[in-house]
Design a protein around this motif. Sequence first.
Motif, short mmCIF file in Angstrom:
data_model
loop_
_atom_site.label_atom_id
_atom_site.label_comp_id
_atom_site.label_asym_id
_atom_site.label_seq_id
_atom_site.Cartn_x
_atom_site.Cartn_y
_atom_site.Cartn_z
N ALA A 103 0.83 -1.20 0.00
CA ALA A 103 0.00 0.00 0.00
C ALA A 103 0.87 1.25 0.00
O ALA A 103 1.91 1.30 0.66
CB ALA A 103 -0.90 0.01 1.23
N GLY A 104 0.45 2.24 -0.75
CA GLY A 104 1.13 3.52 -0.75
C GLY A 104 2.39 3.58 -1.59
O GLY A 104 3.03 4.62 -1.66
N SER A 105 2.76 2.48 -2.25
CA SER A 105 3.99 2.48 -3.05
C SER A 105 3.84 3.30 -4.31
O SER A 105 4.83 3.78 -4.87
CB SER A 105 4.39 1.04 -3.42
N GLY A 106 2.60 3.42 -4.81
CA GLY A 106 2.36 4.14 -6.06
C GLY A 106 2.66 3.30 -7.29
O GLY A 106 2.43 3.75 -8.41
N ASP A 107 3.19 2.08 -7.11
CA ASP A 107 3.52 1.21 -8.24
C ASP A 107 2.26 0.48 -8.68
O ASP A 107 1.79 -0.45 -8.03
CB ASP A 107 4.61 0.20 -7.83
N ALA A 108 1.69 0.92 -9.80
CA ALA A 108 0.45 0.34 -10.31
C ALA A 108 0.71 -1.04 -10.89
O ALA A 108 1.77 -1.30 -11.45
CB ALA A 108 -0.15 1.26 -11.36
N HIS A 109 -0.28 -1.93 -10.75
CA HIS A 109 -0.11 -3.31 -11.19
C HIS A 109 -1.39 -3.84 -11.83
O HIS A 109 -2.49 -3.33 -11.61
CB HIS A 109 0.28 -4.20 -10.01
N GLN A 110 -1.21 -4.92 -12.61
CA GLN A 110 -2.30 -5.58 -13.32
C GLN A 110 -1.79 -6.92 -13.82
O GLN A 110 -0.63 -7.04 -14.19
CB GLN A 110 -2.72 -4.71 -14.51
N LEU A 111 -2.65 -7.93 -13.83
CA LEU A 111 -2.32 -9.21 -14.46
C LEU A 111 -3.05 -9.28 -15.79
O LEU A 111 -4.23 -8.91 -15.88
CB LEU A 111 -2.75 -10.39 -13.60
N THR A 112 -2.36 -9.76 -16.81
CA THR A 112 -2.97 -9.99 -18.11
C THR A 112 -2.78 -11.46 -18.47
O THR A 112 -1.84 -12.10 -18.00
CB THR A 112 -2.33 -9.10 -19.20
N ASN A 113 -3.66 -11.96 -19.31
CA ASN A 113 -3.52 -13.33 -19.80
C ASN A 113 -3.36 -13.28 -21.32
O ASN A 113 -4.35 -13.32 -22.05
CB ASN A 113 -4.72 -14.19 -19.43
#
Length: 164
Positions: A103-113
């Motif tokens: 939390a609070g890192s600002g590093d956005a993430h997402q999983l794709t297939n």
Amino acid sequence: MSDASFPIAIRAGEVAPRNRPSNYPQPIAARLAGREKRVLGDLFGLRNFGVNLTRLAPGAVSALRHAHASQDEFIYVLQGRPVLRTDAGDTPLEPGMCAGFRAGSGDAHQLTNPTDAEVVFLEIGDRSADDSVSYPDDDLVARAGAGGWQFTHKNGDPYPGQQG
């Protein structure tokens, strides 16, 4: 001490998928076609963190790329070969691999297939109150409150159907 209103154990794959495929407003919610969540933690009355068994069809994504201000998240890949997209770029994953998002890192993430096979993973997140979520690739901001998630455009204008 046991609470008879909650099961002792279940088969996760037999839990019915979540009725509402996404909390995102339309037309953004349509971009999550091919994602199926089975909400597991709620079945046991868990209050401090949530657990979902999530399936991604070929070509599907887990969420819009996002970063939480207050909530930690963790994923563990059970099946398939998703790609984790973060601010650092793309990282191929395989069964047995995991990733955490502070939390609070600002590093956005997402999983794709990007594959032709189904991806299955566990996602675990805490339920910190008053969280906010940024979406660097989309005109969207989310804020959690007593009434649930509220979505606005980055300029503060609400999406249709949102109080703002």
